[in-house]
Design an enzyme around this catalytic site. Sequence first.
Site, short mmCIF file in Angstrom:
data_model
loop_
_atom_site.label_atom_id
_atom_site.label_comp_id
_atom_site.label_asym_id
_atom_site.label_seq_id
_atom_site.Cartn_x
_atom_site.Cartn_y
_atom_site.Cartn_z
N CYS A 122 0.73 -1.19 0.21
CA CYS A 122 -0.09 0.00 -0.10
C CYS A 122 0.86 1.26 -0.20
O CYS A 122 0.64 2.25 -0.36
CB CYS A 122 -1.06 -0.15 1.38
SG CYS A 122 -0.64 -0.11 2.66
N CYS A 130 -3.56 -2.45 -0.86
CA CYS A 130 -2.53 -3.49 -0.51
C CYS A 130 -2.21 -4.46 -1.25
O CYS A 130 -1.31 -5.54 -1.16
CB CYS A 130 -2.80 -3.90 1.18
SG CYS A 130 -3.17 -2.99 2.01
N LYS A 196 -5.67 -8.85 11.64
CA LYS A 196 -5.64 -7.24 11.50
C LYS A 196 -6.85 -6.74 11.03
O LYS A 196 -7.70 -7.36 10.01
CB LYS A 196 -4.61 -7.29 10.48
CG LYS A 196 -4.52 -5.54 9.82
CD LYS A 196 -3.35 -5.35 8.90
CE LYS A 196 -3.53 -3.93 8.45
NZ LYS A 196 -2.18 -3.50 7.83
N GLU A 234 -7.88 -16.99 10.96
CA GLU A 234 -6.91 -16.32 10.40
C GLU A 234 -5.60 -16.85 11.18
O GLU A 234 -4.68 -17.02 10.46
CB GLU A 234 -6.93 -14.75 10.62
CG GLU A 234 -7.93 -14.17 9.81
CD GLU A 234 -7.33 -14.06 8.26
OE1 GLU A 234 -6.24 -14.41 7.95
OE2 GLU A 234 -8.04 -13.26 7.46
N LYS A 249 -4.27 -6.58 15.84
CA LYS A 249 -3.99 -5.48 15.43
C LYS A 249 -5.35 -4.88 15.17
O LYS A 249 -5.86 -5.38 14.24
CB LYS A 249 -3.13 -5.12 14.31
CG LYS A 249 -2.80 -3.79 13.93
CD LYS A 249 -2.02 -3.68 12.48
CE LYS A 249 -1.74 -2.27 12.22
NZ LYS A 249 -1.51 -2.04 10.73
N TYR A 314 4.76 3.04 19.11
CA TYR A 314 5.34 4.25 18.76
C TYR A 314 5.88 4.88 20.11
O TYR A 314 6.68 5.84 20.15
CB TYR A 314 4.66 5.41 17.93
CG TYR A 314 3.90 4.89 16.71
CD1 TYR A 314 4.73 4.53 15.47
CD2 TYR A 314 2.62 4.06 16.74
CE1 TYR A 314 4.33 4.06 14.37
CE2 TYR A 314 2.30 3.46 15.16
CZ TYR A 314 2.87 3.55 14.52
OH TYR A 314 2.71 2.98 13.21
C1 PBG Z 1 0.15 -1.44 5.79
C2 PBG Z 1 -0.01 -1.20 7.22
C3 PBG Z 1 -1.00 -0.27 7.94
C4 PBG Z 1 -0.35 -0.23 9.48
C5 PBG Z 1 0.67 -1.14 9.25
N1 PBG Z 1 0.94 -1.71 8.07
C6 PBG Z 1 -1.88 0.53 7.38
C7 PBG Z 1 -3.21 0.09 6.88
O1 PBG Z 1 -3.23 -1.03 6.70
O2 PBG Z 1 -3.93 0.80 6.36
C8 PBG Z 1 -1.17 0.49 10.26
C9 PBG Z 1 -0.31 0.94 11.42
C10 PBG Z 1 -0.54 2.13 12.42
O3 PBG Z 1 -1.66 2.60 12.28
O4 PBG Z 1 0.04 2.32 13.40
N2 PBG Z 1 -0.65 -2.28 5.12
#
Ligand code: PBG
Length: 329
Positions: A122, A130, A196, A234, A249, A314
């Site tokens: 992405c 993605c 995710k 998953e 996540k 972070y």
């Molecule tokens: C890439 C990806 C994303 C995040 C991690 N890898 C963004 C998304 O899926 O839109 C999000 C990380 C964050 O919000 O800190 N696919």
Amino acid sequence: MSFPKDRPRRLRLTPGIRRMVRETSLSVDDLIYPMFVVEGNGAKETVESMPGVFRFSADVLVKEAREVADLGIPAVLLFGIPDEKDPEGSSAYKRSGVVQVAVKTLKDALPDLVVITDVCLCEYTDHGHCGLIKNRGEVDNDATLELLARTALSHVRAGADMVAPSDMMDGRVGRIREALDESGYINVPIMSYAAKYCSNFYGPFREAAESAPQFGDRKSYQMDPPNVREAVREVVMDIGEGADIVMVKPALAYLDVISLVRDLVDCPVAAYNVSGEYSMVKAAAEKGWINESAVMMELLTSIKRAGADLILTYFAPDAARLIRKGEGF
Ligand code: PBG
């Protein structure tokens, strides 16, 4: 007069006793620090929606990563933001791509720091999805697998210690494992973004990584937030395909998922304390409404208590500083 015999408060009365009976403690070893890398030299760009987070060019990244390593944080996770984007995300799997160069520079300078790379298209596609787009605007699962495998392999060839696919295509862990094994990288682990969710908490990240989809959304590949049995599916699938670490996540709105996955599997479980979760704390603290470091420690410890062995956050350097001063839980 009868008094209660069972008095949980007896074990709460002094800091020393509280320390003795504390059930969860956050360690610097649990932390993984996500970092953004851009092309060029001497760059340290602010991300407006994520105070304290920057986008570094590889040379500056090394200096920052050295501080991260000096704090005892074992690992960083790299996201690349390329200058050029196209429909196939071809700069994701270029040998001289932004992440490939950054990995090599980092590993040369800091061989002991574990360098994990996020594997996704992405940030590299001009449409911001993605995967590859079919005629009708759909994301083509199977055609994308090949490109993800190429991307992962190019990261490992550049020296990455571990790859972390975050695209949510079906079958990508298996295809990446196969590509790594065929090239002799049988010992490079995969940390899969297994559960995710299609979350609104990724907003600030998409500003940082310039990766917002240009049309539509990610609902056809990322998980639907109300689902939890699907997370089990998953996770089981990714482990079956060769994932070494499985991730949930986001973290905070999905603590129940972390807890369930922890009970279900034997491999390490990671949780991603995502950008929106970080920015909410920063924004409230800026307004003076909460105590930032206390709230940060409470949240990170809660993610650990839910069952995460590893936390991508972070806040990693700030949390590490506090833990080292003995100011964690
Ligand atoms: C890439 C990806 C994303 C995040 C991690 N890898 C963004 C998304 O899926 O839109 C999000 C990380 C964050 O919000 O800190 N696919």
